[in-house]
Write a protein that holds these residues in place. Structure first.
Motif, PDB file in Angstrom:
ATOM      1  N   UNK A 134       0.827  -1.211   0.000  1.00  0.00           N
ATOM      2  CA  UNK A 134       0.000   0.000   0.000  1.00  0.00           C
ATOM      3  C   UNK A 134       0.864   1.265   0.000  1.00  0.00           C
ATOM      4  N   UNK A 135       1.988   1.211   0.691  1.00  0.00           N
ATOM      5  CA  UNK A 135       2.864   2.390   0.789  1.00  0.00           C
ATOM      6  C   UNK A 135       4.007   2.373  -0.226  1.00  0.00           C
ATOM      7  N   UNK A 136       4.092   1.304  -1.024  1.00  0.00           N
ATOM      8  CA  UNK A 136       5.137   1.221  -2.035  1.00  0.00           C
ATOM      9  C   UNK A 136       6.522   0.946  -1.464  1.00  0.00           C
ATOM     10  N   UNK A 137       6.582   0.300  -0.298  1.00  0.00           N
ATOM     11  CA  UNK A 137       7.867  -0.040   0.322  1.00  0.00           C
ATOM     12  C   UNK A 137       8.419  -1.325  -0.301  1.00  0.00           C
ATOM     13  N   UNK A 138       9.739  -1.468  -0.297  1.00  0.00           N
ATOM     14  CA  UNK A 138      10.375  -2.679  -0.810  1.00  0.00           C
ATOM     15  C   UNK A 138      10.108  -3.847   0.145  1.00  0.00           C
ATOM     16  N   UNK A 139       9.524  -4.909  -0.391  1.00  0.00           N
ATOM     17  CA  UNK A 139       9.166  -6.076   0.420  1.00  0.00           C
ATOM     18  C   UNK A 139      10.393  -6.798   0.960  1.00  0.00           C
ATOM     19  N   UNK A 140      11.553  -6.569   0.342  1.00  0.00           N
ATOM     20  CA  UNK A 140      12.782  -7.247   0.751  1.00  0.00           C
ATOM     21  C   UNK A 140      13.118  -6.990   2.222  1.00  0.00           C
ATOM     22  N   UNK A 141      12.716  -5.826   2.756  1.00  0.00           N
ATOM     23  CA  UNK A 141      12.949  -5.547   4.183  1.00  0.00           C
ATOM     24  C   UNK A 141      12.328  -6.637   5.051  1.00  0.00           C
ATOM     25  N   UNK A 142      11.095  -7.031   4.718  1.00  0.00           N
ATOM     26  CA  UNK A 142      10.414  -8.076   5.492  1.00  0.00           C
ATOM     27  C   UNK A 142      11.086  -9.426   5.299  1.00  0.00           C
ATOM     28  N   UNK A 143      11.428  -9.741   4.061  1.00  0.00           N
ATOM     29  CA  UNK A 143      12.051 -11.042   3.784  1.00  0.00           C
ATOM     30  C   UNK A 143      13.422 -11.148   4.454  1.00  0.00           C
ATOM     31  N   UNK A 144      14.169 -10.041   4.480  1.00  0.00           N
ATOM     32  CA  UNK A 144      15.461 -10.034   5.175  1.00  0.00           C
ATOM     33  C   UNK A 144      15.267 -10.278   6.677  1.00  0.00           C
ATOM     34  N   UNK A 145      14.231  -9.668   7.273  1.00  0.00           N
ATOM     35  CA  UNK A 145      13.955  -9.859   8.700  1.00  0.00           C
ATOM     36  C   UNK A 145      13.585 -11.317   8.992  1.00  0.00           C
TER      37      UNK A 145
END
Length: 156
Positions: A134-145
């Motif tokens: 929704x906010x256009x953030x890179x999903x990789x941040x979540x996958x890295x976590x």
């Protein structure tokens, strides 16, 4: 009526969920927390996002304007003060409508650091992913976590 700014980086990026939990809240803008990283930590009931200092890392966030009633609702949801504590941060916030950058102080919930790393449920991850999209953030941040939690947690 007193309003404050609230920094969201996990499931409270999910706009429909926030609208139900905090009907008086409105999106102000987005920002980045410098020198912090996302981690999944938790308890026996599950693992949830938190942030912890890490030089060179960044965390994308949304900033909401919340009413006193909204803040009380967030306190309950976040398990404040036992599960998460609150602290203030000053961020440069890019306005949703105007694109203008404004420096503002806002509060953020951070899980108590002694909590163990853990693997989140896919339901929780998907709730967060909806917000990221929704906010256009890179999903990789979540996958890295998730990867850090898998690698470093004591779960099988």
């Amino acid at each position: 009526m007193r309003k404050r700014y609230y920094i969201a980086y996990g499931s409270n990026l999910n706009i429909p969920q926030m609208r139900m939990r905090c009907p008086g809240a409105r999106i102000i803008g987005t920002s980045v927390i410098e020198d912090y990283q996302l981690l999944f930590k938790g308890s026996k009931t599950g693992s949830y996002l938190t942030i912890e200092p890490k030089e060179g890392a960044t965390v994308p966030v949304a900033v909401w304007e919340v009413t006193e009633q909204d803040e009380l609702s967030l306190d309950r949801y976040e398990g404040y003060p036992n599960f998460y504590y609150k602290t203030e941060m000053t961020l440069d916030i890019k306005g949703i409508r105007t694109g203008k950058i404004r420096r503002r102080q806002a509060f953020v919930y951070i899980m108590h650091e002694e909590r163990e790393l853990g693997i989140p449920s896919w339901f929780y991850v998907n709730t967060c992913l909806d917000g990221y999209r929704a906010f256009g953030f890179e999903e990789q941040y979540l996958f890295d976590a998730i990867e850090v939690s898998r690698r470093d947690s004591h779960e099988d």
